[in-house]
Every structure is written in structure tokens, then in C-alpha cells.
Design a protein around this motif. Structure first.
Motif, PDB file in Angstrom:
ATOM      1  N   GLY A 156      13.259 -22.361 -17.278  1.00  0.00           N
ATOM      2  CA  GLY A 156      13.339 -22.541 -15.832  1.00  0.00           C
ATOM      3  C   GLY A 156      14.730 -22.824 -15.321  1.00  0.00           C
ATOM      4  N   THR A 157      15.741 -22.584 -16.162  1.00  0.00           N
ATOM      5  CA  THR A 157      17.107 -22.937 -15.770  1.00  0.00           C
ATOM      6  C   THR A 157      17.867 -21.791 -15.124  1.00  0.00           C
ATOM      7  OG1 THR A 157      17.798 -22.408 -18.019  1.00  0.00           O
ATOM      8  CG2 THR A 157      17.310 -24.718 -17.530  1.00  0.00           C
ATOM      9  N   VAL A 158      17.362 -20.559 -15.313  1.00  0.00           N
ATOM     10  CA  VAL A 158      18.042 -19.386 -14.765  1.00  0.00           C
ATOM     11  C   VAL A 158      17.027 -18.565 -13.967  1.00  0.00           C
ATOM     12  CG1 VAL A 158      19.386 -17.315 -15.275  1.00  0.00           C
ATOM     13  CG2 VAL A 158      19.594 -19.324 -16.754  1.00  0.00           C
ATOM     14  N   THR A 159      17.441 -18.099 -12.801  1.00  0.00           N
ATOM     15  CA  THR A 159      16.572 -17.284 -11.964  1.00  0.00           C
ATOM     16  C   THR A 159      17.338 -16.068 -11.448  1.00  0.00           C
ATOM     17  OG1 THR A 159      17.145 -18.584 -10.004  1.00  0.00           O
ATOM     18  CG2 THR A 159      15.155 -19.233 -11.198  1.00  0.00           C
ATOM     19  N   ASP A 160      16.589 -15.067 -11.042  1.00  0.00           N
ATOM     20  CA  ASP A 160      17.168 -13.899 -10.404  1.00  0.00           C
ATOM     21  C   ASP A 160      16.175 -13.435  -9.357  1.00  0.00           C
ATOM     22  OD1 ASP A 160      18.559 -10.706 -11.600  1.00  0.00           O
ATOM     23  OD2 ASP A 160      18.910 -11.878  -9.782  1.00  0.00           O
ATOM     24  N   TYR A 161      16.716 -12.825  -8.291  1.00  0.00           N
ATOM     25  CA  TYR A 161      15.874 -12.452  -7.162  1.00  0.00           C
ATOM     26  C   TYR A 161      16.245 -11.086  -6.624  1.00  0.00           C
ATOM     27  CZ  TYR A 161      14.681 -17.432  -6.768  1.00  0.00           C
ATOM     28  OH  TYR A 161      14.237 -18.709  -7.003  1.00  0.00           O
ATOM     29  N   GLN A 162      15.270 -10.453  -5.985  1.00  0.00           N
ATOM     30  CA  GLN A 162      15.617  -9.373  -5.081  1.00  0.00           C
ATOM     31  C   GLN A 162      16.478 -10.030  -4.004  1.00  0.00           C
ATOM     32  OE1 GLN A 162      13.433  -7.137  -1.603  1.00  0.00           O
ATOM     33  NE2 GLN A 162      12.335  -6.772  -3.486  1.00  0.00           N
ATOM     34  N   ALA A 163      17.615  -9.433  -3.738  1.00  0.00           N
ATOM     35  CA  ALA A 163      18.637 -10.103  -2.931  1.00  0.00           C
ATOM     36  C   ALA A 163      18.120 -10.579  -1.575  1.00  0.00           C
ATOM     37  CB  ALA A 163      19.829  -9.170  -2.751  1.00  0.00           C
ATOM     38  N   SER A 164      17.298  -9.778  -0.948  1.00  0.00           N
ATOM     39  CA  SER A 164      16.846 -10.113   0.402  1.00  0.00           C
ATOM     40  C   SER A 164      15.807 -11.226   0.434  1.00  0.00           C
ATOM     41  CB  SER A 164      16.269  -8.867   1.084  1.00  0.00           C
ATOM     42  OG  SER A 164      15.125  -8.409   0.382  1.00  0.00           O
ATOM     43  N   LEU A 165      15.271 -11.620  -0.740  1.00  0.00           N
ATOM     44  CA  LEU A 165      14.177 -12.587  -0.772  1.00  0.00           C
ATOM     45  C   LEU A 165      14.582 -13.953  -1.327  1.00  0.00           C
ATOM     46  CD1 LEU A 165      11.289 -10.288  -2.035  1.00  0.00           C
ATOM     47  CD2 LEU A 165      11.787 -10.982   0.311  1.00  0.00           C
ATOM     48  N   LYS A 166      15.802 -14.062  -1.800  1.00  0.00           N
ATOM     49  CA  LYS A 166      16.206 -15.267  -2.524  1.00  0.00           C
ATOM     50  C   LYS A 166      15.967 -16.539  -1.724  1.00  0.00           C
ATOM     51  CE  LYS A 166      20.068 -17.311  -5.036  1.00  0.00           C
ATOM     52  NZ  LYS A 166      21.449 -17.097  -5.538  1.00  0.00           N
ATOM     53  N   ARG A 167      16.301 -16.530  -0.450  1.00  0.00           N
ATOM     54  CA  ARG A 167      16.201 -17.763   0.331  1.00  0.00           C
ATOM     55  C   ARG A 167      14.769 -18.089   0.698  1.00  0.00           C
ATOM     56  NH1 ARG A 167      21.126 -18.309   4.701  1.00  0.00           N
ATOM     57  NH2 ARG A 167      22.825 -18.444   3.208  1.00  0.00           N
ATOM     58  N   ARG A 168      13.937 -17.068   0.866  1.00  0.00           N
ATOM     59  CA  ARG A 168      12.585 -17.318   1.359  1.00  0.00           C
ATOM     60  C   ARG A 168      11.573 -17.519   0.244  1.00  0.00           C
ATOM     61  NH1 ARG A 168       9.682 -13.755   4.226  1.00  0.00           N
ATOM     62  NH2 ARG A 168      10.788 -11.889   3.512  1.00  0.00           N
ATOM     63  N   PHE A 169      11.804 -16.962  -0.952  1.00  0.00           N
ATOM     64  CA  PHE A 169      10.807 -16.962  -2.025  1.00  0.00           C
ATOM     65  C   PHE A 169      11.334 -17.618  -3.300  1.00  0.00           C
ATOM     66  CE2 PHE A 169       8.355 -12.864  -0.546  1.00  0.00           C
ATOM     67  CZ  PHE A 169       8.070 -13.469   0.650  1.00  0.00           C
ATOM     68  N   PRO A 205       0.820  -1.217   0.000  1.00  0.00           N
ATOM     69  CA  PRO A 205       0.000   0.000   0.000  1.00  0.00           C
ATOM     70  C   PRO A 205       0.848   1.259   0.000  1.00  0.00           C
ATOM     71  CG  PRO A 205      -0.875  -1.582   1.552  1.00  0.00           C
ATOM     72  CD  PRO A 205       0.441  -2.141   1.072  1.00  0.00           C
ATOM     73  N   GLY A 206       0.571   2.159  -0.929  1.00  0.00           N
ATOM     74  CA  GLY A 206       1.275   3.426  -1.003  1.00  0.00           C
ATOM     75  C   GLY A 206       2.668   3.361  -1.592  1.00  0.00           C
ATOM     76  N   LYS A 207       3.052   2.199  -2.111  1.00  0.00           N
ATOM     77  CA  LYS A 207       4.406   2.056  -2.653  1.00  0.00           C
ATOM     78  C   LYS A 207       4.364   1.645  -4.109  1.00  0.00           C
ATOM     79  CE  LYS A 207       6.678   0.948   1.713  1.00  0.00           C
ATOM     80  NZ  LYS A 207       7.638   0.031   2.402  1.00  0.00           N
ATOM     81  N   VAL A 208       5.498   1.776  -4.780  1.00  0.00           N
ATOM     82  CA  VAL A 208       5.592   1.361  -6.179  1.00  0.00           C
ATOM     83  C   VAL A 208       5.738  -0.159  -6.248  1.00  0.00           C
ATOM     84  CG1 VAL A 208       6.589   3.561  -6.854  1.00  0.00           C
ATOM     85  CG2 VAL A 208       8.102   1.652  -6.259  1.00  0.00           C
ATOM     86  N   ARG A 209       5.451  -0.692  -7.426  1.00  0.00           N
ATOM     87  CA  ARG A 209       5.590  -2.126  -7.642  1.00  0.00           C
ATOM     88  C   ARG A 209       7.074  -2.466  -7.696  1.00  0.00           C
ATOM     89  NH1 ARG A 209       1.506  -4.706 -11.965  1.00  0.00           N
ATOM     90  NH2 ARG A 209       0.241  -3.157 -10.822  1.00  0.00           N
ATOM     91  N   GLU A 210       7.482  -3.490  -6.955  1.00  0.00           N
ATOM     92  CA  GLU A 210       8.884  -3.843  -6.836  1.00  0.00           C
ATOM     93  C   GLU A 210       9.151  -5.262  -7.327  1.00  0.00           C
ATOM     94  OE1 GLU A 210      10.157  -1.201  -2.912  1.00  0.00           O
ATOM     95  OE2 GLU A 210       9.726  -3.339  -2.683  1.00  0.00           O
ATOM     96  N   PHE A 211      10.329  -5.445  -7.862  1.00  0.00           N
ATOM     97  CA  PHE A 211      10.766  -6.744  -8.355  1.00  0.00           C
ATOM     98  C   PHE A 211      10.949  -7.725  -7.195  1.00  0.00           C
ATOM     99  CE2 PHE A 211      12.850  -9.900 -10.762  1.00  0.00           C
ATOM    100  CZ  PHE A 211      14.018 -10.277 -10.104  1.00  0.00           C
ATOM    101  N   VAL A 212      10.479  -8.949  -7.407  1.00  0.00           N
ATOM    102  CA  VAL A 212      10.661 -10.019  -6.426  1.00  0.00           C
ATOM    103  C   VAL A 212      11.556 -11.114  -7.000  1.00  0.00           C
ATOM    104  CG1 VAL A 212       9.515 -11.817  -5.089  1.00  0.00           C
ATOM    105  CG2 VAL A 212       8.430  -9.573  -5.330  1.00  0.00           C
TER     106      VAL A 212
END
Length: 129
Positions: A58-71, A44-51
Motif C-alpha cells: 500500500g505504499t505505492v499507487t498509480d492512477y489514471q491521471a484525470s482521476l487521481k484527486r477524486r478516486f 457501456p459499449g467501451k473497453v475496460r479502462e485502468f482507474v
């Protein structure tokens, strides 16, 4: 009809898990495996952010650094579906989660929202005790 349909959101307590799904609908009209698939969140109230994003095969992935382990992100092309497994959820994860699709022949896995071609209506995730 929207081209992508997200599901799996809901209200959970801190520490619990959810698995979000994103399915290409009939309106998508193209081969799901031609698309890199991304997930973005908008609180709420924020811009859309990359997760997270996953390549066509499905062989290559990238993550928001802080979420890699949990998501972790995954996909099942035969079922036209991408997934976002959300573990150990925290109140700050509360947001609407959107699935995005990027048609690519180069295998690009973009992290910028502007580089995507299709998106869904989002699914609400609320983490609260």
C-alpha cells in the motif's frame, strides 16, 4: 466461487460519493499481501479502462491521471480488502467497476489489464440526477 468480490456500487446523484470494496474470497486461497490490486472501469459499449492500482504494502499507487484527486485507492491487508473512494461523482463515471489482482514478487503495479491474474464480477456505479 469468484476469487474477488466487489461491493459498494449503487445509484447516486452527481457530486455524491461512494466507496467500493474488493475482498479476496476463500477461493482466492493466497496471501492477499502478495498481490498488487487494481481497479478498472467499463462503461457501456467501451473497453475496460485502468482507474488505479496499489502496491502490495500500500505504499505505492498509480492512477489514471484525470482521476487521481477524486478516486484515491487504499488497502487493508489484514482484512484482505482493497478500496476505491469515489468522490464528487459525475455522470461520466457511470460504469461497472472491476477489481483485479496481480501476484508479484517485484512489486509491479501494472496499468494494463492483461497483466492481472484474478478479477471479480464487478459492481455497478450509476451517477444520475
Amino acid at each position: 466461487q469468484v476469487p474477488l468480490v466487489e461491493s459498494g456500487g449503487g445509484l447516486v446523484q452527481p457530486g455524491e460519493s461512494l466507496r467500493l470494496s474488493c475482498t479476496g474470497s476463500a477461493a482466492f486461497g493466497d496471501t492477499f499481501s502478495n498481490y498488487s490490486m487494481g481497479w478498472f472501469s467499463q462503461a457501456p459499449g467501451k473497453v475496460r479502462e485502468f482507474v488505479a492500482v496499489i502496491s502490495r504494502a500500500g505504499t505505492v499507487t498509480d492512477y489514471q491521471a484525470s482521476l487521481k484527486r477524486r478516486f484515491p485507492i487504499s488497502r487493508h491487508n489484514a482484512q484482505n480488502t482493497a478500496y476505491l473512494q469515489m468522490n464528487n461523482l459525475k455522470p461520466e463515471d457511470t460504469a461497472i467497476y472491476y477489481c483485479e489482482a496481480r501476484n508479484t514478487v517485484t512489486g509491479a503495479i501494472p496499468t494494463n489489464l492483461e497483466e492481472y491474474d484474478y478479477w471479480g464480477q464487478g459492481t455497478q456505479v450509476t451517477v444520475s440526477s
